[in-house]
Write a protein that holds these residues in place. Structure first.
Motif, PDB file in Angstrom:
ATOM      1  N   ALA A 118       0.840  -1.201   0.000  1.00 52.88           N
ATOM      2  CA  ALA A 118       0.000   0.000   0.000  1.00 52.88           C
ATOM      3  C   ALA A 118       0.870   1.243   0.000  1.00 52.88           C
ATOM      4  CB  ALA A 118      -0.926   0.005   1.216  1.00 52.88           C
ATOM      5  N   ALA A 119       0.271   2.341  -0.400  1.00 52.31           N
ATOM      6  CA  ALA A 119       0.959   3.638  -0.353  1.00 52.31           C
ATOM      7  C   ALA A 119      -0.027   4.688   0.117  1.00 52.31           C
ATOM      8  CB  ALA A 119       1.521   4.015  -1.722  1.00 52.31           C
ATOM      9  N   LEU A 120       0.479   5.634   0.884  1.00 48.78           N
ATOM     10  CA  LEU A 120      -0.333   6.750   1.358  1.00 48.78           C
ATOM     11  C   LEU A 120      -0.336   7.826   0.290  1.00 48.78           C
ATOM     12  CD1 LEU A 120      -1.840   7.798   3.956  1.00 48.78           C
ATOM     13  CD2 LEU A 120       0.300   8.981   4.502  1.00 48.78           C
ATOM     14  N   ALA A 121      -1.511   8.204  -0.158  1.00 46.13           N
ATOM     15  CA  ALA A 121      -1.645   9.194  -1.234  1.00 46.13           C
ATOM     16  C   ALA A 121      -1.478  10.604  -0.677  1.00 46.13           C
ATOM     17  CB  ALA A 121      -2.982   9.049  -1.932  1.00 46.13           C
ATOM     18  N   VAL A 122      -0.273  10.880  -0.222  1.00 49.72           N
ATOM     19  CA  VAL A 122       0.102  12.178   0.340  1.00 49.72           C
ATOM     20  C   VAL A 122       1.468  12.525  -0.231  1.00 49.72           C
ATOM     21  CG1 VAL A 122       0.781  13.388   2.450  1.00 49.72           C
ATOM     22  CG2 VAL A 122      -1.219  11.899   2.470  1.00 49.72           C
ATOM     23  N   SER A 123       1.669  13.780  -0.561  1.00 49.96           N
ATOM     24  CA  SER A 123       2.971  14.202  -1.065  1.00 49.96           C
ATOM     25  C   SER A 123       4.060  13.870  -0.060  1.00 49.96           C
ATOM     26  CB  SER A 123       2.971  15.704  -1.340  1.00 49.96           C
ATOM     27  OG  SER A 123       4.285  16.185  -1.569  1.00 49.96           O
ATOM     28  N   LEU A 124       5.188  13.356  -0.547  1.00 52.05           N
ATOM     29  CA  LEU A 124       6.306  13.048   0.338  1.00 52.05           C
ATOM     30  C   LEU A 124       6.835  14.312   1.012  1.00 52.05           C
ATOM     31  CD1 LEU A 124       8.027  10.628   1.256  1.00 52.05           C
ATOM     32  CD2 LEU A 124       9.617  11.161  -0.592  1.00 52.05           C
ATOM     33  N   ALA A 125       6.548  15.466   0.414  1.00 50.66           N
ATOM     34  CA  ALA A 125       6.992  16.737   0.985  1.00 50.66           C
ATOM     35  C   ALA A 125       5.974  17.332   1.955  1.00 50.66           C
ATOM     36  CB  ALA A 125       7.289  17.737  -0.131  1.00 50.66           C
ATOM     37  N   ALA A 126       4.905  16.604   2.270  1.00 48.65           N
ATOM     38  CA  ALA A 126       3.892  17.117   3.192  1.00 48.65           C
ATOM     39  C   ALA A 126       4.487  17.322   4.577  1.00 48.65           C
ATOM     40  CB  ALA A 126       2.711  16.152   3.270  1.00 48.65           C
ATOM     41  N   SER A 127       4.025  18.341   5.271  1.00 46.05           N
ATOM     42  CA  SER A 127       4.517  18.646   6.612  1.00 46.05           C
ATOM     43  C   SER A 127       3.487  18.227   7.659  1.00 46.05           C
ATOM     44  CB  SER A 127       4.783  20.151   6.746  1.00 46.05           C
ATOM     45  OG  SER A 127       5.052  20.483   8.102  1.00 46.05           O
ATOM     46  N   PRO A 128       3.937  17.668   8.779  1.00 44.75           N
ATOM     47  CA  PRO A 128       2.992  17.327   9.848  1.00 44.75           C
ATOM     48  C   PRO A 128       2.282  18.553  10.428  1.00 44.75           C
ATOM     49  CG  PRO A 128       5.138  16.304  10.214  1.00 44.75           C
ATOM     50  CD  PRO A 128       5.320  17.303   9.116  1.00 44.75           C
ATOM     51  N   TYR A 129       2.863  19.730  10.224  1.00 42.13           N
ATOM     52  CA  TYR A 129       2.384  20.920  10.919  1.00 42.13           C
ATOM     53  C   TYR A 129       1.473  21.794  10.065  1.00 42.13           C
ATOM     54  CZ  TYR A 129       6.546  19.122  13.125  1.00 42.13           C
ATOM     55  OH  TYR A 129       7.485  18.274  13.662  1.00 42.13           O
ATOM     56  N   ARG A 130       1.173  21.340   8.856  1.00 40.68           N
ATOM     57  CA  ARG A 130       0.246  22.077   7.996  1.00 40.68           C
ATOM     58  C   ARG A 130      -0.852  21.146   7.527  1.00 40.68           C
ATOM     59  NH1 ARG A 130       4.996  23.562   5.179  1.00 40.68           N
ATOM     60  NH2 ARG A 130       4.245  22.281   3.439  1.00 40.68           N
ATOM     61  N   PRO A 131      -2.080  21.647   7.393  1.00 35.99           N
ATOM     62  CA  PRO A 131      -3.153  20.790   6.877  1.00 35.99           C
ATOM     63  C   PRO A 131      -2.827  20.337   5.454  1.00 35.99           C
ATOM     64  CG  PRO A 131      -4.036  22.820   7.838  1.00 35.99           C
ATOM     65  CD  PRO A 131      -2.549  23.002   7.747  1.00 35.99           C
ATOM     66  N   LEU A 132      -3.248  19.142   5.123  1.00 33.35           N
ATOM     67  CA  LEU A 132      -3.041  18.660   3.765  1.00 33.35           C
ATOM     68  C   LEU A 132      -3.896  19.471   2.797  1.00 33.35           C
ATOM     69  CD1 LEU A 132      -3.134  14.782   4.290  1.00 33.35           C
ATOM     70  CD2 LEU A 132      -1.126  16.248   4.048  1.00 33.35           C
ATOM     71  N   PRO A 133      -3.383  19.777   1.623  1.00 36.15           N
ATOM     72  CA  PRO A 133      -4.200  20.509   0.647  1.00 36.15           C
ATOM     73  C   PRO A 133      -5.383  19.651   0.206  1.00 36.15           C
ATOM     74  CG  PRO A 133      -2.173  19.706  -0.367  1.00 36.15           C
ATOM     75  CD  PRO A 133      -2.034  19.463   1.105  1.00 36.15           C
ATOM     76  N   GLY A 134      -6.537  20.259   0.131  1.00 37.45           N
ATOM     77  CA  GLY A 134      -7.737  19.504  -0.225  1.00 37.45           C
ATOM     78  C   GLY A 134      -7.882  19.330  -1.718  1.00 37.45           C
ATOM     79  N   THR A 135      -6.949  18.587  -2.318  1.00 40.60           N
ATOM     80  CA  THR A 135      -6.963  18.426  -3.774  1.00 40.60           C
ATOM     81  C   THR A 135      -7.788  17.226  -4.222  1.00 40.60           C
ATOM     82  OG1 THR A 135      -4.898  17.176  -3.641  1.00 40.60           O
ATOM     83  CG2 THR A 135      -4.729  19.548  -4.064  1.00 40.60           C
ATOM     84  N   VAL A 136      -8.269  16.431  -3.273  1.00 47.06           N
ATOM     85  CA  VAL A 136      -9.115  15.288  -3.598  1.00 47.06           C
ATOM     86  C   VAL A 136     -10.440  15.438  -2.870  1.00 47.06           C
ATOM     87  CG1 VAL A 136      -9.384  12.777  -3.499  1.00 47.06           C
ATOM     88  CG2 VAL A 136      -7.124  13.773  -3.915  1.00 47.06           C
ATOM     89  N   THR A 137     -11.524  15.221  -3.580  1.00 48.54           N
ATOM     90  CA  THR A 137     -12.865  15.313  -3.005  1.00 48.54           C
ATOM     91  C   THR A 137     -13.582  13.980  -3.183  1.00 48.54           C
ATOM     92  OG1 THR A 137     -13.784  16.151  -5.083  1.00 48.54           O
ATOM     93  CG2 THR A 137     -13.020  17.786  -3.473  1.00 48.54           C
ATOM     94  N   VAL A 138     -14.631  13.793  -2.383  1.00 53.77           N
ATOM     95  CA  VAL A 138     -15.432  12.573  -2.459  1.00 53.77           C
ATOM     96  C   VAL A 138     -16.885  12.949  -2.681  1.00 53.77           C
ATOM     97  CG1 VAL A 138     -16.173  10.475  -1.268  1.00 53.77           C
ATOM     98  CG2 VAL A 138     -13.864  11.357  -0.910  1.00 53.77           C
ATOM     99  N   THR A 139     -17.492  12.377  -3.701  1.00 48.81           N
ATOM    100  CA  THR A 139     -18.900  12.588  -3.995  1.00 48.81           C
ATOM    101  C   THR A 139     -19.553  11.237  -4.242  1.00 48.81           C
ATOM    102  OG1 THR A 139     -18.377  14.708  -5.062  1.00 48.81           O
ATOM    103  CG2 THR A 139     -20.562  13.760  -5.495  1.00 48.81           C
ATOM    104  N   ASP A 140     -20.517  10.890  -3.388  1.00 44.58           N
ATOM    105  CA  ASP A 140     -21.220   9.602  -3.516  1.00 44.58           C
ATOM    106  C   ASP A 140     -20.250   8.428  -3.579  1.00 44.58           C
ATOM    107  OD1 ASP A 140     -23.665  10.949  -3.560  1.00 44.58           O
ATOM    108  OD2 ASP A 140     -23.572  11.211  -5.740  1.00 44.58           O
ATOM    109  N   GLY A 141     -19.228   8.487  -2.758  1.00 48.99           N
ATOM    110  CA  GLY A 141     -18.281   7.379  -2.689  1.00 48.99           C
ATOM    111  C   GLY A 141     -17.243   7.346  -3.785  1.00 48.99           C
TER     112      GLY A 141
END
Length: 362
Positions: A118-141
């Protein structure tokens, strides 16, 4: 609490190191990088089946080893020493910890065997101290959007996608995965595109806790990189002669090597402290803030030490250190890439000042 390695940890280290020495030497890594398919999934299956590294964090009731962050850190040190092109960090650390935090048990069992990755769909450059950018949305699953600079996606069977505070699992085969150029040739990154991809919510996820955990353990991989560079350089300057004497006998070189050794010793202390506090069986007196503080110390120090020691290693190897054939460039690239992974040193120091309640600079 102890920074020393236990007998079990040393046995684990010896097993991993012996297998990597046999199957993942510098020449083998270079050949894989040149082939365009750096990940060695056959070696990954062997490590998972024979040594059980894939299930170290997984509780025994879910088919894992029931080990802790301390054992994971030992494996990461050895993988750093070999710049091993394996999905251990992405699948067995980040993805597995995400599932543990979300309370999902079924997929964890599959990851523990190493048969599923498995892989976590998060940028490897993501910081623990900032919210993740909301570039993915969910609609009806169904998931829509894009995430860049994801490590381990190209060899993953399952992708774990944080959306807000929820964690979704999707089949990697349903997602467009495009590998993009990366400085670290042994750990490629990809852009993931979700276009109406069916996803299953597996639980809630505390991304700050997850990424801090990952950053604290990544410090052990950086320690392994630094140790290899230091030891390899020491061997070289003992053998290389200039003016009829070993290069290492010159006082200026001795001073440089002594400084590097001290940096690595301090890095080992920081990395071991983080691994000890991040272990699930850590002393109950330690608060979540204590663990995050230890992770920030290790991440900020070890990332810069790995880069510095690798840079010095290239220079002290002289002309041969600048060649493609010598593997030291792989270590420098790994060090530079991980310096900005899961938070930059500056971001960790800022968080450290807040966690330690230090006054802001004037």
């Amino acid at each position: 609490m102890t920074l020393l390695y236990t007998e079990v940890e040393e046995e684990l280290r010896a097993s991993v190191r012996d297998l990597l020495a046999d199957r993942c030497g510098p020449d083998a890594v270079l050949r894989r990088v040149e082939s365009g398919t750096p990940y060695d999934m056959d070696l990954w299956k062997t490590l998972s089946r024979e040594i059980g590294v894939a299930g170290l964090l997984v509780p025994e009731e879910h088919g894992g080893a029931g080990a802790s962050a301390r054992e994971v850190a030992v494996v990461l040190e050895e993988l750093g020493r070999a710049v091993a092109p394996l999905p251990f960090l992405t699948s067995s650390v980040l993805a597995t910890k995400a599932l543990l935090l979300a309370g999902e048990g079924e997929l964890i069992q599959e990851l523990a065997s190493g048969e599923t990755t498995a892989a976590l769909a998060v940028s490897l450059a993501a910081s623990p101290y900032r919210p993740l950018p909301g570039t993915v949305t969910v609609t009806d699953g169904a998931l829509n959007g894009e995430v860049g600079a994801v490590a381990g996606a190209e060899v993953a069977d399952v992708l774990l996608v944080p959306v807000g505070t929820a964690l979704y699992r999707v089949r990697a085969a349903d997602v467009r995965i495009e590998t993009v150029p990366s400085l670290d040739l042994t750990r490629p990154v990809s852009t993931l595109t979700f276009s109406g991809v069916a996803g299953e919510e597996v639980g809630a996820l505390d991304t700050r806790r997850l990424l801090s955990f990952g950053a604290g353990l990544l410090a052990s991989e950086q320690l392994g990189v630094a140790e290899w560079c230091l030891n390899t350089t020491l061997s070289y300057i003992k053998e290389r002669h200039q003016f009829a004497r070993p290069v290492g006998s010159f006082q200026a070189i001795k001073h440089r090597m002594a400084d590097l050794w001290l940096d690595v010793v301090r890095a080992r202390a920081a990395a071991r402290n983080a691994a000890d506090l991040l272990a699930e069986d850590a002393d109950v007196a330690h608060t979540p803030e204590d663990r995050e503080l230890a992770a920030a110390v290790a991440a900020s120090w070890c990332s810069e030490v790995a880069v510095h020691v690798a840079e010095e290693s290239v220079q002290l190897h002289g002309g041969i250190g600048m060649t493609w054939e010598h593997p030291v460039h792989l270590y420098l690239k790994r060090a530079k890439a991980t310096e900005i992974a899961l938070g930059t040193p500056g971001a960790h120091r800022e968080a450290l000042a807040t966690l330690a309640d230090l006054p802001a600079p004037a």
